[in-house]
Design a protein around this motif. Structure first.
Motif, mmCIF file in Angstrom:
data_model
loop_
_atom_site.group_PDB
_atom_site.id
_atom_site.type_symbol
_atom_site.label_atom_id
_atom_site.label_comp_id
_atom_site.label_asym_id
_atom_site.label_seq_id
_atom_site.Cartn_x
_atom_site.Cartn_y
_atom_site.Cartn_z
ATOM 1 N N ASN A 227 0.832 -1.211 0.000
ATOM 2 C CA ASN A 227 0.000 0.000 0.000
ATOM 3 C C ASN A 227 0.867 1.262 0.000
ATOM 4 N N ILE A 228 1.974 1.218 0.736
ATOM 5 C CA ILE A 228 2.898 2.362 0.711
ATOM 6 C C ILE A 228 3.415 2.567 -0.710
ATOM 7 N N TYR A 229 3.769 1.462 -1.353
ATOM 8 C CA TYR A 229 4.260 1.523 -2.736
ATOM 9 C C TYR A 229 3.218 2.174 -3.651
ATOM 10 N N VAL A 230 1.973 1.761 -3.512
ATOM 11 C CA VAL A 230 0.902 2.305 -4.357
ATOM 12 C C VAL A 230 0.718 3.800 -4.099
ATOM 13 N N GLU A 231 0.759 4.193 -2.828
ATOM 14 C CA GLU A 231 0.564 5.602 -2.482
ATOM 15 C C GLU A 231 1.682 6.495 -3.027
ATOM 16 N N LEU A 232 2.854 5.921 -3.244
ATOM 17 C CA LEU A 232 3.992 6.707 -3.738
ATOM 18 C C LEU A 232 4.029 6.791 -5.263
ATOM 19 N N GLU A 233 3.089 6.140 -5.922
ATOM 20 C CA GLU A 233 3.144 6.000 -7.372
ATOM 21 C C GLU A 233 3.289 7.336 -8.095
ATOM 22 N N ASN A 234 2.523 8.341 -7.663
ATOM 23 C CA ASN A 234 2.518 9.624 -8.375
ATOM 24 C C ASN A 234 3.188 10.762 -7.602
ATOM 25 N N ALA B 280 13.069 18.767 -2.215
ATOM 26 C CA ALA B 280 12.235 18.026 -3.167
ATOM 27 C C ALA B 280 13.075 17.034 -3.961
ATOM 28 N N THR B 281 14.276 17.456 -4.350
ATOM 29 C CA THR B 281 15.164 16.564 -5.107
ATOM 30 C C THR B 281 15.531 15.337 -4.284
ATOM 31 N N ARG B 282 15.863 15.568 -3.026
ATOM 32 C CA ARG B 282 16.214 14.448 -2.146
ATOM 33 C C ARG B 282 15.008 13.536 -1.901
ATOM 34 N N PHE B 283 13.851 14.154 -1.742
ATOM 35 C CA PHE B 283 12.645 13.364 -1.488
ATOM 36 C C PHE B 283 12.297 12.502 -2.702
ATOM 37 N N ILE B 284 12.384 13.091 -3.882
ATOM 38 C CA ILE B 284 12.117 12.326 -5.103
ATOM 39 C C ILE B 284 13.072 11.143 -5.209
ATOM 40 N N SER B 285 14.341 11.384 -4.897
ATOM 41 C CA SER B 285 15.334 10.310 -4.939
ATOM 42 C C SER B 285 14.987 9.202 -3.945
ATOM 43 N N ALA B 286 14.585 9.604 -2.731
ATOM 44 C CA ALA B 286 14.236 8.617 -1.711
ATOM 45 C C ALA B 286 13.015 7.804 -2.125
ATOM 46 N N VAL B 287 12.031 8.480 -2.710
ATOM 47 C CA VAL B 287 10.819 7.787 -3.155
ATOM 48 C C VAL B 287 11.148 6.793 -4.265
#
Length: 214
Positions: free
Chosen positions: A88-95, A186-193
């Protein structure tokens, strides 16, 4: 009974039969045969005691193995829903990555909004909640090499999420609101996601298979 225990008892039986035969031959003679064969008798009794002791130890070991296996299967069965949680975490991170990329990676990014920071905090909270579940801790004892490696990667991702939250808290302070800081966060967060998504998918699928692998 184990085959080795059967051999033990067979040997003891033969030895006892041998002693009984000697005793039968000595019937009617002075009752000194016990003294004559006392060493042999003592040895046979010792072997018999050892045989029964070994047999009892085997039964105890088998029982312990059975209990351990049963506990492992129960933990693996309970871990199935934990796998669904991580999926579910994976799905929530999709977009999420696309959203942050469009909003903050342009030439003139806005300051980090409190709503978007809440998304970062939720990312950290969801990971930590899943990793701290007692069901997962119990199931982790049965992980193979691959699952153990994925589990350790998730621990590192939790640490990265903690760092992102600290950076966000600093970026939201009125005196330090800075579009560049928001862009870096935001760049770091995108990388982490993006790092998290394949790991979460692999981990959730591994938990779903765990019961069948024990």
């Amino acid at each position: 009974m184990e085959r080795s225990d059967g051999w033990f008892l067979a040997i003891v039986g033969v030895a006892i039969g041998f002693i009984c035969g000697i005793a039968w031959v000595d019937v009617g003679m002075p009752p000194n045969w016990v003294a004559t064969y006392q060493t042999l008798i003592t040895g046979v009794l010792a072997v018999g005691a050892a045989a029964f002791t070994v047999n009892a130890m085997h039964r105890s070991d088998d029982r312990q193995k059975e209990l351990t296996l049963r506990d492992a299967r129960r933990a693996a069965k309970n871990a199935v829903w934990v796998g669904a949680y991580f999926n579910n975490i994976y799905v929530e991170l999709e977009n999420v990555s696309d959203y942050f990329r469009r909003k903050y990676l342009g030439s003139s990014p806005p300051p980090l909004s409190s709503d978007d920071f809440a998304k970062i905090r939720a990312f950290r909270a969801n990971l930590k909640t899943g990793m701290e579940l007692e069901v997962l801790l119990a199931a982790s004892k049965n992980f193979g090499t691959s699952m153990s490696g994925t589990y350790e990667v998730l621990k590192v991702l939790v640490q990265k999420a903690d760092l992102l939250v600290r950076m966000g808290e600093k970026a939201l302070k009125p005196a330090t609101v800075d579009p560049i800081a928001s862009k870096n966060l935001a760049t770091r967060f995108i990388s982490a996601v993006e790092d998290s998504k394949p790991v979460l998918k692999t981990f959730s699928e591994g938990l779903a298979r765990l019961e069948g692998e024990i």
